[in-house]
Design an enzyme around this catalytic site. Structure first.
Site, mmCIF file in Angstrom:
data_model
loop_
_atom_site.group_PDB
_atom_site.id
_atom_site.type_symbol
_atom_site.label_atom_id
_atom_site.label_comp_id
_atom_site.label_asym_id
_atom_site.label_seq_id
_atom_site.Cartn_x
_atom_site.Cartn_y
_atom_site.Cartn_z
ATOM 1 C CB THR A 93 -0.871 0.032 1.306
ATOM 2 O OG1 THR A 93 -1.377 -1.273 1.368
ATOM 3 C CG2 THR A 93 -1.879 1.286 1.151
ATOM 4 C CE LYS A 168 -4.872 -1.302 1.628
ATOM 5 N NZ LYS A 168 -5.314 -2.423 2.347
ATOM 6 C CE LYS A 236 2.305 1.831 4.517
ATOM 7 N NZ LYS A 236 1.655 0.965 3.703
HETATM 8 P P1 NAP Z 1 5.212 -6.632 7.495
HETATM 9 O O1 NAP Z 1 4.916 -7.810 8.209
HETATM 10 O O2 NAP Z 1 5.676 -5.446 8.403
HETATM 11 O O3 NAP Z 1 6.138 -7.035 6.388
HETATM 12 C C1 NAP Z 1 6.943 -5.770 5.760
HETATM 13 C C2 NAP Z 1 7.950 -6.626 4.823
HETATM 14 O O4 NAP Z 1 8.482 -5.744 3.648
HETATM 15 C C3 NAP Z 1 8.930 -7.494 5.103
HETATM 16 O O5 NAP Z 1 9.248 -8.637 4.262
HETATM 17 C C4 NAP Z 1 10.264 -6.570 5.152
HETATM 18 O O6 NAP Z 1 11.462 -7.260 5.053
HETATM 19 C C5 NAP Z 1 10.035 -5.851 3.766
HETATM 20 N N1 NAP Z 1 10.795 -4.527 3.789
HETATM 21 C C6 NAP Z 1 10.220 -3.570 4.301
HETATM 22 N N2 NAP Z 1 11.340 -2.479 4.029
HETATM 23 C C7 NAP Z 1 11.935 -2.954 2.922
HETATM 24 C C8 NAP Z 1 13.058 -2.375 2.191
HETATM 25 N N3 NAP Z 1 13.452 -1.173 2.350
HETATM 26 N N4 NAP Z 1 13.335 -3.104 1.116
HETATM 27 C C9 NAP Z 1 12.989 -4.596 0.920
HETATM 28 N N5 NAP Z 1 12.149 -4.947 1.976
HETATM 29 C C10 NAP Z 1 11.664 -4.303 2.799
HETATM 30 O O7 NAP Z 1 4.174 -5.965 6.581
HETATM 31 P P2 NAP Z 1 2.667 -6.678 6.192
HETATM 32 O O8 NAP Z 1 1.837 -6.505 7.285
HETATM 33 O O9 NAP Z 1 3.217 -8.016 5.392
HETATM 34 O O10 NAP Z 1 2.370 -5.367 4.936
HETATM 35 C C11 NAP Z 1 3.093 -5.422 3.776
HETATM 36 C C12 NAP Z 1 2.157 -4.480 2.769
HETATM 37 O O11 NAP Z 1 0.853 -4.650 2.761
HETATM 38 C C13 NAP Z 1 2.367 -2.953 3.714
HETATM 39 O O12 NAP Z 1 2.259 -2.031 2.440
HETATM 40 C C14 NAP Z 1 0.884 -2.914 4.114
HETATM 41 O O13 NAP Z 1 0.251 -1.567 4.371
HETATM 42 C C15 NAP Z 1 0.078 -3.574 3.203
HETATM 43 N N6 NAP Z 1 -1.220 -4.132 3.647
HETATM 44 C C16 NAP Z 1 -1.214 -5.186 4.770
HETATM 45 C C17 NAP Z 1 -2.128 -5.851 5.334
HETATM 46 C C18 NAP Z 1 -2.097 -6.651 6.791
HETATM 47 O O14 NAP Z 1 -3.076 -7.025 7.356
HETATM 48 N N7 NAP Z 1 -1.013 -7.001 7.430
HETATM 49 C C19 NAP Z 1 -3.387 -5.609 4.863
HETATM 50 C C20 NAP Z 1 -3.485 -5.185 3.592
HETATM 51 C C21 NAP Z 1 -2.176 -4.453 2.931
HETATM 52 P P3 NAP Z 1 12.160 -7.719 6.476
HETATM 53 O O15 NAP Z 1 11.578 -9.093 6.797
HETATM 54 O O16 NAP Z 1 13.687 -7.475 6.270
HETATM 55 O O17 NAP Z 1 11.736 -6.806 7.563
#
Ligand code: NAP
Length: 287
Positions: A93, A168, A236
């Site tokens: 997102t 979104k 964010k």
């Molecule tokens: P998360 O668990 O915090 O995972 C974030 C991922 O991004 C990790 O694999 C992290 O790697 C990687 N990352 C962060 N910064 C990076 C960088 N500079 N370079 C390369 N990799 C990087 O987050 P999430 O919940 O999976 O969410 C991911 C996305 O989906 C976000 O944009 C969020 O807003 C969206 N989203 C989330 C949900 C939800 O319910 N969680 C629902 C819909 C949409 P590391 O393992 O090294 O930290």
């Protein structure tokens, strides 16, 4: 079709597993390498060291990382390995502007791009039932069908690059209002001494119910908020909504209120908890 996945977080690891189940997953990459190595061993796919190598192993690359600057960092890494007609789908997102900038950068090597942010929480990612909001060329939407089918149940083409992120952002405004209403209602019910499990079971079938009530009110009962959807990430997203509304000279009350409450929660050290932790603030009103 060979699909590669970048970003094995709470959402990405589940989405990659579903691509594997569909027989599409060729390679994975994660900033913290150990996660990619472990998942690749489990799913019997490649875990190349660099993003450029990953790009060379795939036809379609799915990205799901935290925020705008992280998407740019991943695109920089992929760039050297990308070739003409490869397709990059970004499920993170981020802002519609970021999507348009990334599309332009990829176009310079002839690669195509679609913004494909998702909704449905970690449960939707695990069960392959995500709603996916797509922005890009009609041909890219057609090309992406097998990938979208593996990860989601509903996927919609909203228009050119950036349109998926605008859809979104619309969703994130609704989530803000709903999580606040659920938190407030649960604190009120608790203060009134109601049996909260029974309440969720009953009101979960009523007109005021929602995905957040059914799936996240139980966190409030247990007072435990594992991610889930982290406060930092929704803050964010609401920053993106704030900026998009500001273009029209508008401040949205729901967005502004939740941004203030999230700032308070982050200051209290709860930024990495699920957004149902909003209950803490509402519960405090009664104490
Ligand atoms: P998360 O668990 O915090 O995972 C974030 C991922 O991004 C990790 O694999 C992290 O790697 C990687 N990352 C962060 N910064 C990076 C960088 N500079 N370079 C390369 N990799 C990087 O987050 P999430 O919940 O999976 O969410 C991911 C996305 O989906 C976000 O944009 C969020 O807003 C969206 N989203 C989330 C949900 C939800 O319910 N969680 C629902 C819909 C949409 P590391 O393992 O090294 O930290």
């Amino acid at each position: 079709m060979r699909v590669a996945f970048v970003g094995l977080g709470a959402m990405g690891a589940c989405m990659a597993r579903n691509l594997h189940k569909a027989g599409l997953l060729a390679a994975v990459w994660n900033r913290t390498t150990a996660k990619a190595v472990a998942l690749a061993a489990e799913l019997n796919c490649a875990a190349p060291e660099t993003l450029a190598e990953l790009a060379r192993l795939s036809d379609v690359i799915v990205v799901c990382v935290s925020a705008d600057q992280d998407v740019f960092a991943v695109i920089d890494g992929l760039h050297g390995g990308l070739a003409s007609r490869q397709l990059v789908l970004d499920c993170s997102t981020v802002s519609a502007n970021t999507a348009r900038m990334v599309a332009k950068r990829l176009a310079s090597v002839g690669a195509d791009f679609m913004d494909c942010p998702v909704s449905g929480g970690t449960e939707g990612a695990r069960d392959g039932t995500l709603a996916i909001m797509c922005g890009g060329a009609a041909a890219s939407f057609t090309q992406a069908q097998p990938v979208l089918t593996a990860m989601g149940r509903t996927f919609t083409h909203f228009g050119p690059v950036g349109a998926g992120q605008a859809a979104k952002a619309t969703n994130q405004i609704m989530c803000a209002g709903i999580i606040e209403a659920v938190s407030e209602a649960m604190a009120f019910a608790k203060a009134n001494g109601l049996p909260l499990d029974k309440l969720v079971e009953t009101l979960g079938k009523g007109a005021g119910s929602s995905w957040y009530f059914v799936h996240r009110a139980p966190n409030m009962i247990r007072e435990s908020y594992p991610p889930g959807f982290r406060v930092r990430l929704h803050a964010k997203d609401l920053g993106i909504c704030h900026d998009m509304a500001a273009v029209f000279g508008v401040e949205l009350p729901v967005v502004e209120r939740m941004l203030a409450q999230y700032a308070e929660l982050i200051a209290q050290g709860h930024g990495d908890e699920d957004i149902s932790t909003c209950f803490r603030l509402k519960d405090q009103l009664f104490n």
